[in-house]
Design a protein around this motif. Sequence first.
Motif, mmCIF file in Angstrom:
data_model
loop_
_atom_site.group_PDB
_atom_site.id
_atom_site.type_symbol
_atom_site.label_atom_id
_atom_site.label_comp_id
_atom_site.label_asym_id
_atom_site.label_seq_id
_atom_site.Cartn_x
_atom_site.Cartn_y
_atom_site.Cartn_z
ATOM 1 N N TRP A 126 0.730 -1.295 -0.071
ATOM 2 C CA TRP A 126 0.004 -0.026 -0.055
ATOM 3 C C TRP A 126 0.893 1.326 0.135
ATOM 4 O O TRP A 126 0.315 2.234 -0.508
ATOM 5 N N GLY A 127 2.067 1.145 0.516
ATOM 6 C CA GLY A 127 2.782 2.522 0.681
ATOM 7 C C GLY A 127 3.136 2.993 -0.483
ATOM 8 O O GLY A 127 3.458 2.349 -1.719
ATOM 9 N N MET A 128 3.301 4.388 -0.649
ATOM 10 C CA MET A 128 3.701 5.125 -1.961
ATOM 11 C C MET A 128 5.152 4.831 -2.467
ATOM 12 O O MET A 128 5.283 4.695 -3.586
ATOM 13 N N ARG A 129 5.718 4.394 -1.646
ATOM 14 C CA ARG A 129 7.317 4.307 -2.063
ATOM 15 C C ARG A 129 7.561 2.927 -2.233
ATOM 16 O O ARG A 129 8.706 2.461 -2.702
ATOM 17 N N VAL A 130 6.708 2.027 -2.420
ATOM 18 C CA VAL A 130 6.789 0.505 -2.685
ATOM 19 C C VAL A 130 6.567 0.245 -4.052
ATOM 20 O O VAL A 130 5.695 0.804 -4.854
ATOM 21 N N ARG A 131 7.788 -0.067 -4.634
ATOM 22 C CA ARG A 131 8.064 -0.296 -6.386
ATOM 23 C C ARG A 131 7.145 -1.555 -6.560
ATOM 24 O O ARG A 131 7.504 -2.742 -5.814
ATOM 25 N N ASP A 132 6.687 -1.840 -7.770
ATOM 26 C CA ASP A 132 5.823 -2.857 -7.895
ATOM 27 C C ASP A 132 6.774 -3.593 -8.724
ATOM 28 O O ASP A 132 7.210 -3.549 -9.790
ATOM 29 N N PRO A 133 7.088 -4.862 -8.214
ATOM 30 C CA PRO A 133 8.016 -5.875 -8.967
ATOM 31 C C PRO A 133 7.491 -6.465 -9.909
ATOM 32 O O PRO A 133 8.515 -7.101 -10.736
ATOM 33 N N TRP A 134 6.243 -6.609 -10.283
ATOM 34 C CA TRP A 134 5.525 -7.163 -11.481
ATOM 35 C C TRP A 134 5.303 -6.392 -12.676
ATOM 36 O O TRP A 134 4.642 -6.776 -13.646
ATOM 37 N N ALA A 135 6.053 -5.396 -12.585
ATOM 38 C CA ALA A 135 5.605 -4.413 -13.665
ATOM 39 C C ALA A 135 6.100 -4.789 -14.882
ATOM 40 O O ALA A 135 5.526 -4.256 -16.223
ATOM 41 N N ARG A 136 7.256 -5.394 -15.099
ATOM 42 C CA ARG A 136 8.016 -5.779 -16.141
ATOM 43 C C ARG A 136 7.005 -6.823 -17.167
ATOM 44 O O ARG A 136 7.060 -7.012 -18.260
ATOM 45 N N ASP A 137 6.433 -7.601 -16.272
ATOM 46 C CA ASP A 137 5.583 -8.681 -17.096
ATOM 47 C C ASP A 137 4.074 -8.058 -17.448
ATOM 48 O O ASP A 137 3.500 -8.836 -18.034
ATOM 49 N N GLY A 138 3.929 -6.923 -17.009
ATOM 50 C CA GLY A 138 2.525 -6.493 -17.332
ATOM 51 C C GLY A 138 1.335 -6.842 -16.379
ATOM 52 O O GLY A 138 1.634 -7.791 -15.530
ATOM 53 N N HIS A 139 0.415 -5.933 -16.085
ATOM 54 C CA HIS A 139 -0.701 -6.334 -15.064
ATOM 55 C C HIS A 139 -2.032 -6.652 -15.976
ATOM 56 O O HIS A 139 -2.243 -5.969 -16.944
ATOM 57 N N PRO A 140 -2.609 -7.588 -15.414
ATOM 58 C CA PRO A 140 -3.805 -8.127 -16.056
ATOM 59 C C PRO A 140 -4.874 -6.967 -16.015
ATOM 60 O O PRO A 140 -5.002 -6.443 -15.274
ATOM 61 N N GLY A 141 -5.602 -6.812 -17.115
ATOM 62 C CA GLY A 141 -6.512 -5.744 -17.294
ATOM 63 C C GLY A 141 -6.067 -4.225 -17.399
ATOM 64 O O GLY A 141 -6.871 -3.325 -17.265
ATOM 65 N N CYS A 142 -4.631 -3.977 -17.584
ATOM 66 C CA CYS A 142 -4.165 -2.719 -17.559
ATOM 67 C C CYS A 142 -4.094 -2.209 -18.780
ATOM 68 O O CYS A 142 -3.268 -2.731 -19.615
ATOM 69 N N VAL A 143 -4.775 -1.041 -19.179
ATOM 70 C CA VAL A 143 -4.511 -0.623 -20.669
ATOM 71 C C VAL A 143 -3.174 -0.106 -21.105
ATOM 72 O O VAL A 143 -2.584 -0.242 -21.997
ATOM 73 N N GLY A 144 -2.581 0.683 -19.854
ATOM 74 C CA GLY A 144 -1.148 1.045 -19.992
ATOM 75 C C GLY A 144 -0.132 -0.072 -20.467
ATOM 76 O O GLY A 144 0.763 0.010 -21.441
ATOM 77 N N CYS A 145 -0.336 -1.190 -19.614
ATOM 78 C CA CYS A 145 0.646 -2.293 -20.115
ATOM 79 C C CYS A 145 0.367 -2.862 -21.353
ATOM 80 O O CYS A 145 1.283 -3.262 -21.912
ATOM 81 N N ARG A 146 -0.592 -3.147 -21.808
ATOM 82 C CA ARG A 146 -1.414 -3.509 -23.106
ATOM 83 C C ARG A 146 -0.738 -2.585 -23.971
ATOM 84 O O ARG A 146 -0.382 -3.051 -25.135
ATOM 85 N N LEU A 147 -0.769 -1.213 -24.022
ATOM 86 C CA LEU A 147 -0.173 -0.458 -25.062
ATOM 87 C C LEU A 147 1.028 -0.506 -25.125
ATOM 88 O O LEU A 147 1.617 -0.508 -26.149
ATOM 89 N N ALA A 148 1.814 -0.814 -24.191
ATOM 90 C CA ALA A 148 3.301 -1.050 -24.110
ATOM 91 C C ALA A 148 3.758 -2.162 -24.548
ATOM 92 O O ALA A 148 4.753 -2.480 -24.583
ATOM 93 N N GLY A 149 2.702 -3.203 -24.746
ATOM 94 C CA GLY A 149 3.157 -4.470 -25.407
ATOM 95 C C GLY A 149 3.446 -5.543 -24.220
ATOM 96 O O GLY A 149 4.422 -6.758 -24.278
ATOM 97 N N ARG A 150 3.104 -5.139 -22.846
ATOM 98 C CA ARG A 150 3.406 -5.842 -21.983
ATOM 99 C C ARG A 150 2.238 -6.775 -21.104
ATOM 100 O O ARG A 150 2.101 -7.127 -20.145
ATOM 101 N N ALA A 151 1.344 -7.174 -22.070
ATOM 102 C CA ALA A 151 0.247 -7.903 -21.531
ATOM 103 C C ALA A 151 0.577 -9.250 -21.193
ATOM 104 O O ALA A 151 1.279 -9.883 -21.913
#
Length: 141
Positions: A74-99
């Motif tokens: 929940w913390g603001m300074r916590v980095r998301d370790p799964w961002a490189r793989d893409g997030h399910p249902g995330c339009v931004g990840c899909r646009l970047a080809g990370r679906a």
Amino acid sequence: MAGHLYDEGHTVAGWTGVGIATVGTAVVGVGVCAVSGVLLAGGLVIVGLGALVTWGLHLAGWGKPPGVRPKAEWGMRVRDPWARDGHPGCVGCRLAGRAPKALPVVSVPGPTVAGDGTGMEVRGAAVVGGGAGADVGRGAS
């Protein structure tokens, strides 16, 4: 007073994007008041830049995926370790080809629906006493 029960989604990407977009909309507002096409265009470019910066930070792991997250994330300074793989249902990840890889489609039978003609269907249950002569929900005929 107890702490927050839910993650409000505050992230470095979100706050940075809001800050840049706020400056951009202020420039657009000054452009409207000054009747200046240059300021209007400049403000809109700044707002677009804010969207691109937010997207880039999200892809770098400083944003969070949509949906519920564990309390440890929940913390603001916590980095998301799964961002490189893409997030399910995330339009931004899909646009970047990370679906993320699509899950196999499984055919599941739909729920059973029983109706008596009144528009009040019962899902997953049988209508008891709802024969052809029943006036359920319509009153006496």
